[in-house]
Design a protein around this motif. Structure first.
Motif, PDB file in Angstrom:
ATOM      1  N   PRO A  23       0.798  -1.235   0.000  1.00  0.00           N
ATOM      2  CA  PRO A  23       0.000   0.000   0.000  1.00  0.00           C
ATOM      3  C   PRO A  23       0.831   1.286   0.000  1.00  0.00           C
ATOM      4  O   PRO A  23       0.364   2.319  -0.478  1.00  0.00           O
ATOM      5  N   HIS A  24       2.057   1.231   0.504  1.00  0.00           N
ATOM      6  CA  HIS A  24       2.906   2.432   0.485  1.00  0.00           C
ATOM      7  C   HIS A  24       3.190   2.871  -0.950  1.00  0.00           C
ATOM      8  O   HIS A  24       3.212   4.065  -1.245  1.00  0.00           O
ATOM      9  N   PHE A  25       3.408   1.909  -1.836  1.00  0.00           N
ATOM     10  CA  PHE A  25       3.658   2.243  -3.241  1.00  0.00           C
ATOM     11  C   PHE A  25       2.424   2.870  -3.876  1.00  0.00           C
ATOM     12  O   PHE A  25       2.534   3.800  -4.667  1.00  0.00           O
ATOM     13  N   HIS A  26       1.265   2.375  -3.510  1.00  0.00           N
ATOM     14  CA  HIS A  26       0.013   2.943  -4.034  1.00  0.00           C
ATOM     15  C   HIS A  26      -0.149   4.387  -3.546  1.00  0.00           C
ATOM     16  O   HIS A  26      -0.460   5.281  -4.335  1.00  0.00           O
ATOM     17  N   LEU A  81       5.128   3.109  -9.774  1.00  0.00           N
ATOM     18  CA  LEU A  81       4.854   2.866  -8.359  1.00  0.00           C
ATOM     19  C   LEU A  81       3.541   2.117  -8.185  1.00  0.00           C
ATOM     20  O   LEU A  81       3.431   1.211  -7.361  1.00  0.00           O
ATOM     21  N   ALA A  82       2.536   2.491  -8.960  1.00  0.00           N
ATOM     22  CA  ALA A  82       1.249   1.799  -8.889  1.00  0.00           C
ATOM     23  C   ALA A  82       1.399   0.340  -9.307  1.00  0.00           C
ATOM     24  O   ALA A  82       0.805  -0.556  -8.696  1.00  0.00           O
ATOM     25  N   SER A  83       2.211   0.074 -10.327  1.00  0.00           N
ATOM     26  CA  SER A  83       2.377  -1.304 -10.779  1.00  0.00           C
ATOM     27  C   SER A  83       3.166  -2.137  -9.761  1.00  0.00           C
ATOM     28  O   SER A  83       2.934  -3.336  -9.632  1.00  0.00           O
ATOM     29  N   ILE A  84       4.075  -1.508  -9.029  1.00  0.00           N
ATOM     30  CA  ILE A  84       4.796  -2.225  -7.967  1.00  0.00           C
ATOM     31  C   ILE A  84       3.808  -2.649  -6.888  1.00  0.00           C
ATOM     32  O   ILE A  84       3.861  -3.780  -6.390  1.00  0.00           O
ATOM     33  N   HIS A  85       2.881  -1.755  -6.542  1.00  0.00           N
ATOM     34  CA  HIS A  85       1.840  -2.095  -5.568  1.00  0.00           C
ATOM     35  C   HIS A  85       1.071  -3.319  -6.035  1.00  0.00           C
ATOM     36  O   HIS A  85       0.888  -4.284  -5.294  1.00  0.00           O
ATOM     37  N   ASP A  86       0.619  -3.289  -7.285  1.00  0.00           N
ATOM     38  CA  ASP A  86      -0.164  -4.403  -7.821  1.00  0.00           C
ATOM     39  C   ASP A  86       0.660  -5.691  -7.833  1.00  0.00           C
ATOM     40  O   ASP A  86       0.167  -6.763  -7.458  1.00  0.00           O
ATOM     41  N   ALA A  87       1.908  -5.593  -8.267  1.00  0.00           N
ATOM     42  CA  ALA A  87       2.767  -6.778  -8.363  1.00  0.00           C
ATOM     43  C   ALA A  87       3.046  -7.381  -6.986  1.00  0.00           C
ATOM     44  O   ALA A  87       3.026  -8.612  -6.827  1.00  0.00           O
ATOM     45  N   MET A  88       3.305  -6.544  -5.996  1.00  0.00           N
ATOM     46  CA  MET A  88       3.578  -7.057  -4.655  1.00  0.00           C
ATOM     47  C   MET A  88       2.340  -7.741  -4.076  1.00  0.00           C
ATOM     48  O   MET A  88       2.441  -8.790  -3.437  1.00  0.00           O
TER      49      MET A  88
END
Length: 122
Positions: A23-26, A81-88
């Motif tokens: 959620p931090h990346f989001h 950053l949004a895609s990192i949130h989704d990927a994690m």
């Protein structure tokens, strides 16, 4: 991650950490998108304060393309950053599902003991 420290672990993925960190990346993606919108709005409202003379035109020729590049880079970073949130989040969910699958597979395996009796695998 390999078990370079000799503990025998192949992967040491902590799904709770992934779920807690994602959620931090989001949040930061949204913050960056808001900042980018504010930058575009503010610069757009400023118009061309450098003037319409030769020096102003020269400034704009150097400045204009850089603003476009900065805006594009910030947009790509925000999306990243949004895609990192989704990927994690997906990675954590995938590992949880995989752990459950492996657990269910091994709970059905029976190994014959010395007397030929089948018992649950340990």
């Amino acid at each position: 991650m390999s078990g370079a420290d000799g503990d025998g672990k192949i992967l040491d993925i902590k799904t709770d950490d992934l779920k807690r960190t994602a959620p931090h990346f989001h949040t930061h993606s949204q913050d960056l998108a808001k900042a980018l919108t504010k930058l575009k709005t503010t610069l757009g409202a400023a118009g061309s304060p450098w003037g319409d003379d030769k020096q102003g035109h020269e400034f704009h020729q150097a400045y204009g393309p850089l603003v476009t590049k900065i805006e594009h880079a910030a947009s790509v970073l925000s999306e990243g950053l949004a895609s990192i949130h989704d990927a994690m989040s997906d990675m954590a969910d995938g590992h949880i599902e995989n752990d459950e699958l492996v657990r269910s597979m091994f709970s059905r395996v029976h190994i014959k003991d010395q007397h030929g009796d089948g018992g649950p695998a340990r």
